[in-house]
Design an enzyme around this catalytic site. Structure first.
Site, PDB file in Angstrom:
ATOM      1  N   HIS A   1      54.837  58.095  79.636  1.00  0.00           N
ATOM      2  CA  HIS A   1      55.333  56.728  79.812  1.00  0.00           C
ATOM      3  C   HIS A   1      54.170  55.730  79.863  1.00  0.00           C
ATOM      4  CE1 HIS A   1      58.103  53.603  81.479  1.00  0.00           C
ATOM      5  NE2 HIS A   1      56.965  53.165  82.004  1.00  0.00           N
ATOM      6  N   GLU A   2      53.253  55.960  80.775  1.00  0.00           N
ATOM      7  CA  GLU A   2      52.153  54.998  80.938  1.00  0.00           C
ATOM      8  C   GLU A   2      51.280  54.974  79.687  1.00  0.00           C
ATOM      9  OE1 GLU A   2      52.519  52.943  83.163  1.00  0.00           O
ATOM     10  OE2 GLU A   2      53.959  54.039  84.399  1.00  0.00           O
TER      11      GLU A   2
ATOM     12  N   HIS B   1      52.663  52.541  77.195  1.00  0.00           N
ATOM     13  CA  HIS B   1      52.177  51.175  77.422  1.00  0.00           C
ATOM     14  C   HIS B   1      50.765  51.031  76.850  1.00  0.00           C
ATOM     15  CE1 HIS B   1      55.370  49.681  79.984  1.00  0.00           C
ATOM     16  NE2 HIS B   1      55.185  50.591  80.921  1.00  0.00           N
TER      17      HIS B   1
ATOM     18  N   HIS C   1      50.721  50.543  73.173  1.00  0.00           N
ATOM     19  CA  HIS C   1      51.137  49.164  72.862  1.00  0.00           C
ATOM     20  C   HIS C   1      49.919  48.238  72.978  1.00  0.00           C
ATOM     21  CE1 HIS C   1      54.524  45.958  73.694  1.00  0.00           C
ATOM     22  NE2 HIS C   1      54.084  45.900  72.468  1.00  0.00           N
TER      23      HIS C   1
HETATM   24 ZN   LIG Z   1      56.524  51.167  82.422  1.00  0.00          ZN
END
Ligand SMILES: [Zn+2]
Length: 725
Positions: free
Chosen positions: A509-510, A513, A516
């Site tokens: 998940h992290e 980011h 991105h």
């Molecule tokens: Zn998040």
């Protein structure tokens, strides 16, 4: 996929929102607190000039706690002065001398705050805490000095009015529209009288939010369940009892005290076998802020809803949500409501099925009662053990942290995007556990710097998050410097770090980011990378979680740390199955909270002041979410997110981003999954684009269609309503 719970979804927004909501603080540049005696700011300060390290990485070997405050104060002063110079420029306003000049301004305050935010989140100490408290109002005042500067807004307005004849490139036009909108949303277009009115409403809102928070904190503390009868606590483990005894001691009472969590359901309800205790604990939770005493929040929230509607009217919007969603991907409350409407039938049907299973279990045990919310988790836990049991001690040996990072997280990124990673031990860090990697693009060019700080520390906030030390911008000539933080338990010296599948998911998940941020390819810092609306920002991260359970990736990293053997198929299947447990309940309670938020914030200006209990009951009724056994995740009277944490009319974003991530993964599955072609296309059309284009259009261009909730329901193991029996 194991979902990142809303309260776990800490990310850049928590920090950005401190700035974005700053308009509510009633300070202007002229009322800036006087400069107190802080050390002078000069070339010996490590923030004085851009770092000379690769990627302008922070000089953690030189930065001392005492360096932050003078740098922040100098940075604020510089930003305010630069803004004044732009606003007072005698030359005719142009895109270059106004909009671009604003993008270039404030480099010192960005440089120091990005590092300060990182360190205070992950390695706080009393000195830094003091600096944070002292500087917060000054940072808020700085925001006001920009967005309420009438001269500056006049320039922006002039340029905006002739935007179609300026022949701007698409990103520049987007920046102009974005800047104009930020001013407009902050009330820059209002008459002086209306501006004064808005300021008054903002002040009252800030005061009410503060009052709500302190009432709720007191109510939550008072809401603890206390008993001197140990038999009332049957079912709790020795460790849980010890915590309860310790809490009682701290509060100087006899016996045991169960302290209260912020959600409606209380974690200990899962273990308490005494039904009377469960019902008492649940009642305390449900009515914590509705006791008619000093901590009752109902009048506060009714007035908050009323004044937010007034604010919206002043700003020219039909309701508060319409104003709040203007710069979001969803654009309108109607779009958010439509998504929720589409999810409700499947979620509630599944929840009702789950309730039936639980009632059957109660009856089989001769319980002799009808299921209530207080019973749900106690019996659901038995269902979970019988049907979905996953013994973490069996799975952990297959999830060794470094192996998951290199052969899972990095592996998937290399397969999809061609990027590679090399550890750098020559870059200074802020704590010994932090590791640094350089990220290389597919053609071998340096792309980014990435720090990971995975282990729990007393000085670290809870949860997991991503943010940047340096943002990407072609205008400023910067490449991204990004960090991921988590709270995994550190093993004893010399022992391997064996983590749970939930932790594995957090890493993906992290890192989503981070991707991105890595792929950001924007000219302007304001539109770059993860600087996107709340209802888009969790999309790349949640999307990246999917690769954790993609068979090809899973098989590559889920190997026994001692033997290197692959995880047995039955065990892997159990992980997958466990992900669908209790999803009807979980989605329904989330939907109920999101609907309450939206219903409060689509109230028309001038509507009579609402009685919160009646309003809440009617809102749940109207949205078909009034289930006897599934209460909202937060009740209106203790919904901290929406009354004081900046999530007003924004709680739906969790559901919105989930729709996007499952819908996007479906596209990948339909197009051959884990391939460079798919990854490169996603990078080019989505991940590299930041906020440089309208996000609904950007998504539809990549997907070839509007996002749809079908894949989300499937991922949660729910049937779309049309095909259910
Ligand atoms: Zn998040």
């Amino acid at each position: 996929m194991i979902r990142t719970q809303p309260n776990r979804t800490r990310n850049i927004l928590s920090q950005i929102s401190t700035l974005m909501t700053a308009g509510a603080v009633a300070l202007t540049a002229s009322t800036l607190p006087a400069q107190t005696a802080t050390p002078a700011f000069g070339s010996e300060n490590p923030f004085y000039a851009p770092s000379t390290l690769p990627f302008h990485a922070p000089l953690f070997d030189k930065i001392k706690d005492a360096d932050y405050q003078p740098a922040i104060e100098a940075g604020i002063a510089q930003k305010i002065e630069e803004t004044r110079v732009i606003a007072d420029n005698p030359a005719e306003p142009t895109f270059e001398n106004t909009i671009v000049a604003m993008e270039k301004s404030g480099q010192l305050i960005s440089r120091v705050m990005m590092v300060f935010n990182g360190v205070t989140g992950a390695n706080m100490n009393p000195v830094l805490q003091k600096v944070q408290d002292a500087e917060a109002p000054k940072l808020a005042a700085m925001q006001d000095a920009i967005y309420l500067n009438a001269k500056l807004f006049q320039r922006v307005q002039k340029i905006y009015a002739k935007r179609n004849s300026l022949h701007l490139d698409a990103e520049s036009l987007r920046l102009l529209e974005y800047d104009y909108q930020q001013f407009e949303l902050a009330g820059a277009r209002l008459s002086d009288a209306d501006k004064a009115e808005l300021k008054k409403l903002n002040e009252e809102e800030a005061n009410l939010s503060t009052a709500f928070t302190s009432k709720l904190l007191a109510a939550t503390k008072d809401g603890a369940y206390a008993t001197q009868d140990k038999s009332a606590l049957a079912g709790l483990s020795d460790a849980q009892l010890a915590v309860a005894a310790e809490t009682a001691k701290e509060r100087k009472v006899e016996g045991w005290v169960l302290s209260m969590q912020n959600t409606t359901q209380q974690p200990l309800l899962q273990s308490l076998s005494n039904r009377a205790t469960r019902r008492a604990l649940f009642e305390k939770s449900w009515n914590r802020a509705e006791r008619g005493d000093a901590n009752d929040t109902r009048d506060t929230i009714a007035r908050l809803a009323e004044l937010r509607a007034q604010k919206a009217k002043l700003l020219g919007y039909p309701n508060y949500a319409a104003w709040k969603l203007m710069d979001q991907m969803a654009h309108t409350p109607e779009a958010a409501l439509k998504l929720m409407d589409e999810l409700v039938p499947a979620a509630t049907a599944k929840a009702q099925g789950e309730a039936k299973d639980i009632q059957a279990l109660v009856d089989a045990q001769n319980g002799g009662f009808t299921l209530e919310p207080a019973d749900w988790n106690f019996y659901a836990e038995q269902v979970r053990k019988a049907k979905f049991d996953l013994d973490e001690s069996q799975t952990r040996p297959y999830f060794e942290l470094n192996n998951v990072l290199h052969n899972g997280v990095f592996y998937a990124a290399t397969k999809l995007y061609g990027i590679t990673f090399k550890q750098r031990t020559d870059i200074p860090v802020y704590a010994p556990d932090v590791q640094v990697y350089e990220v290389f693009d597919a053609d071998g060019k340096p792309l980014a710097l990435w720090y990971c700080d995975y282990f729990k520390r007393d000085s670290k906030n809870g949860g997991a998050w991503m943010d940047s030390f340096v943002g990407q911008s072609h205008l400023l000539g910067t490449l991204p410097v990004i960090y991921n933080v988590a709270n995994f338990t550190k093993p004893a010296a010399g022992q391997p770090t064996l983590i749970s599948f939930s932790d594995v998911t957090t890493m993906f998940h992290e890192f989503g980011h981070a991707l991105h941020g890595f792929f950001a390819n924007s000219k302007y810092p304001s539109l770059s990378g993860t600087n996107v609306p709340r209802d888009f920002v969790e999309f790349p991260s949640q999307f990246n979680e999917h690769w954790a359970s993609c068979p090809e990736v899973f098989a590559h990293y889920a190997k026994h740390y001692k033997t290197g053997e692959a995880m047995p198929a039955e065990l892997a299947a159990k992980i997958k199955k466990a992900e669908t447990f209790n999803q009807g309940y979980m989605l329904t309670e989330l939907l109920a909270a999101a609907e309450l938020d939206m219903q409060w914030h689509i109230l028309a200006p001038g509507a009579p002041v609402q009685k919160p209990d009646a309003f809440e009951a009617a809102a749940l009724q109207k949205t078909h979410l009034s289930l006897a056994t599934v209460p909202p995740r937060y009740r209106s009277s203790y919904f901290m997110h929406i009354w004081s944490n900046g999530y007003a009319a924004g709680y739906y974003a969790y559901l919105w981003c989930e729709m996007l991530d499952d819908d996007a993964y479906q596209w990948f599955q339909d197009h051959g999954g884990l391939t460079r072609a798919n990854g490169d296309r996603f990078r080019r059309m989505v991940l590299s684009r930041g906020n440089t284009e309208d996000l609904a259009r950007l998504y539809a261009a990549w997907r070839g269609a509007e996002p749809a909730p079908g894949p989300m329901l499937k991922a949660r193991g729910l049937e779309p309503a049309t095909s259910s029996k």
